[in-house]
Design an enzyme around this catalytic site. Sequence first.
Site, short mmCIF file in Angstrom:
data_model
loop_
_atom_site.label_atom_id
_atom_site.label_comp_id
_atom_site.label_asym_id
_atom_site.label_seq_id
_atom_site.Cartn_x
_atom_site.Cartn_y
_atom_site.Cartn_z
CE LYS A 1 15.05 7.65 -29.72
NZ LYS A 1 13.86 7.57 -30.28
CD1 TRP B 1 14.55 7.34 -39.61
CD2 TRP B 1 16.23 8.54 -40.37
NE1 TRP B 1 15.62 7.40 -38.74
CE2 TRP B 1 16.46 8.13 -39.07
CE3 TRP B 1 17.31 9.27 -40.94
CZ2 TRP B 1 17.84 8.61 -38.31
CZ3 TRP B 1 18.45 9.73 -40.38
CH2 TRP B 1 18.64 9.28 -39.09
CG ASP B 2 14.00 3.33 -39.09
OD1 ASP B 2 13.52 4.24 -39.39
OD2 ASP B 2 14.29 2.47 -38.44
CD GLU C 1 12.79 10.00 -32.62
OE1 GLU C 1 12.51 10.24 -33.82
OE2 GLU C 1 12.36 9.00 -32.27
C1 BGC Z 1 14.49 6.54 -33.69
C2 BGC Z 1 14.13 6.90 -35.27
C3 BGC Z 1 13.64 5.73 -36.13
C4 BGC Z 1 12.47 4.97 -35.35
C5 BGC Z 1 11.92 3.83 -36.12
C6 BGC Z 1 13.22 5.80 -33.30
O1 BGC Z 1 13.37 5.40 -31.88
O2 BGC Z 1 14.87 7.55 -32.92
O3 BGC Z 1 15.51 7.47 -35.89
O4 BGC Z 1 13.37 6.01 -37.15
O5 BGC Z 1 12.74 4.82 -33.96
O6 BGC Z 1 12.95 2.86 -36.00
#
Ligand code: BGC
Length: 830
Positions: free
Chosen positions: A628, A369-370, A508
């Site tokens: 997180k 989703w970045d 997450e």
């Molecule tokens: C984050 C996610 C992100 C992913 C890729 C993870 O550590 O919690 O939000 O999309 O990294 O950057």
Amino acid sequence: MTSIELSRLTDEWIWAYEDYDPRSERLREALCTLGNGYFATRGAAPEVTAGAAHYPGTYVAGCYNRLTSHVAGRDVENEDIVNLPNWLPLRFRIHPDDGPPGRWFSPDRERDGLLLYRQWLDLRQGTLHRALRFRDAHGRHLGVEQTRLVHMGDPHLAALRTTFTAEDWHGTVEVDSAIDGTVANNGVARYRDLAGAHLTKVRTGAAPDAADTVWLHCRTTRSAIHVALAARTRCRAGRRKPEQVLTKLAGRRAAQRLTVPIGPKKPVTVEKTVALHTSRDRAISGPLEAALERVRHAGDFNTLLGSHAAAWERLWRRADVEAPGEAGHILRLHLFHVLQTLSPHTADLDVGVPARGLHGEAYRGHVFWDELFVLPYLNLHFPEVSRALLTYRYRRLPQALRAARAIGRDGARFPWQSGSDGREETPEVHLNPRSGRWLPDHSRLQHHVGSAIAYNVWRYGQATGDTGFLHAEGAEMLVQIARFWADSAVFDDDLGRYRIKQVVGPDEYHEGYPDADRPGLDDNAYTNVTAAWVLARALELTRELPASRRDDLFARLDMRPGETELWDEVSRRLYVPFHRGVVSQFAGYGELAELDWEGLRARHGDIRRLDRILEAEGDSVNRYQASKQADVLMLGYLFTPAELGRLFGRLGYDLDEATWRRTVDYYLARTSHGSTLSGLVHAWVLARARHRDAWEQLQEALASDVADIQGGTTAEGIHLGAMAGTLDLLQRGLTGLEARDGVLWMDPAPLPELSEYGFSVRYRSDGGIQVRMKPGQLWVGVPPWEEEPVRVQLADGYVARDGAGPRDGVGFEVAPGENRLMPLRESTLS
Ligand code: BGC
């Protein structure tokens, strides 16, 4: 190194390292990556191969391959961005006339004799430089200067120029210049148990018509992408010619050996020029032919450097940011890496936003989703790139429709991790390096990724006015994502509201309820509020569509009677849980145990990854009120206070300023910042609440990669979301800038520590509208080629507002070729 170069090391356009340090070499390789949107190469030294201290890597955007591995008692399949043959290798050794020959140079072997070792990026012209001087075991001195580029004008070219200076001896220097196909994906220690040999059928050869050129051709094992590299190595030693040129083809390596006379005051320059093509490229007959032809027609190093620097100059004109001090320096580095990953060349490719750039193998080059943190920035500089990135999603809409059907739902369920064809690429198990255990990975339940895509579609449409996209591909995606939410929402008679169950939110760490036998959480506030927003926007857009377009879209998507009514109803009646006067991250969050933060910090120091720490101790983060990264607070990132107030209002909740402030404080105290996105989002939200904390969070976001604050992760790839996000924080976060309805809306919230900076945005035409923030002032300049005055609407002051949003402020116009300075009210925030 010349004195001119030395003085430039202190320049704000230079990013420099003053020594050789094998322990931080992998980090520097990531930060010194050069790329052009089509491909990128890590900043590894040309004489090294992959090992503990070094990891050369070259990645072409969108070049993925799948492999099956056996871990944790099962077969797992992963798709990775492929580490392609290394084009950098250039070894050298000396052969003095009156003494024994030297060894092949390596900074590791020669450490004792290294008298100088400097490495720096020239951000302005997009080059990586290295200057070294060493004394070998026999007391002979050699100076080496190198300049490298990955061409920003011609995305298939790269070049490396090396100049040798023998200080106190005569003889020859022997240079071995190669393309190395013995590479694999080995860049991330956590993936060590997974298969990494993606390349097969490696062939090498010498160019039929050019004695100075060798090539390597191979293909990926399953995606069957053919890859070809051609390398031309030439020597420029005044009128002297190399004594010897040998072509060496051995196994997966194609090399050229040059032996060149050298002596004091007789420097030798070797130029290596490389072309890279894959079978995914357009307008080629085949990658090998294309690479050979490209390198044959490439100019010499100086010519390439000239056109490369000119291409960079054009980019900087479209997207520079000027801020003082260390923050400004880091921001420019961030912009440099964003532009190297997503450049105007990206507009011609079928690729998404790789979370870790093209700078390493973490997260396998996947797309998360970045893009939510990247597109809003690009919209105001490179809208054609934003459109291409949205089109990457659109092309994978059929997969997303199938993914929704597979779980019995309507509409589109986009994958949490996406790669080549848009299927779900999230691994089923992941390794906790602290405990050594492979654990189930439920992060695929982050269905909110669909809302991020919808949000980007909408904001892109607003910022660019590109109704061609918004009314066609954009509308189709928005409708299908809205359908997914409408069908995911289940009416609960007791609550009298709709609920969305079994999801994972942006935080997450929480993947399920403690001791529950199924993964997932219910009523994630972020998921529900953004779902309500998507539904409302889908309604708005379908109403606004010209009737013939709407009929056509509805017929094509098989819209059922009553569907839009259902969207309306769900968008007003989704459930948002609250506890103790704050928005709950999900139903039941408030009943989880409180974590002993201080105790954990005392025991472990850095507790950003407390999920891993707790699991290694036999505990689970699911039991605690500990996040997180921003989850509820993401809402304050995506929406202005006014929008958020309206959204909650539409849902029948009163989100007053006091509730929002309590919510901010509540989660700030319970977040470990285990993602680089966390500091960024908190800085954004706190900028309108508490300056001191906002600045602290922003510093964390700025340090993410340059100081590698997540403990070793940057070496595996930069964090593109945090990099683009910090730029956008200056551009939109601290200015409240929004292009909407033909007006530039601004609602500044400057931080005392960052109150003076400037940037330009592309708005309406190609020209850059200049925006400058100064303490107590806002300055807007309009270029002379604009056809009409630009209307700016400034909110009334920048102190935090009540949920009702900005009051009517001052509107003004700036005519083409003119500028306006507006006084800003003093902030009362501390
Ligand atoms: C984050 C996610 C992100 C992913 C890729 C993870 O550590 O919690 O939000 O999309 O990294 O950057």
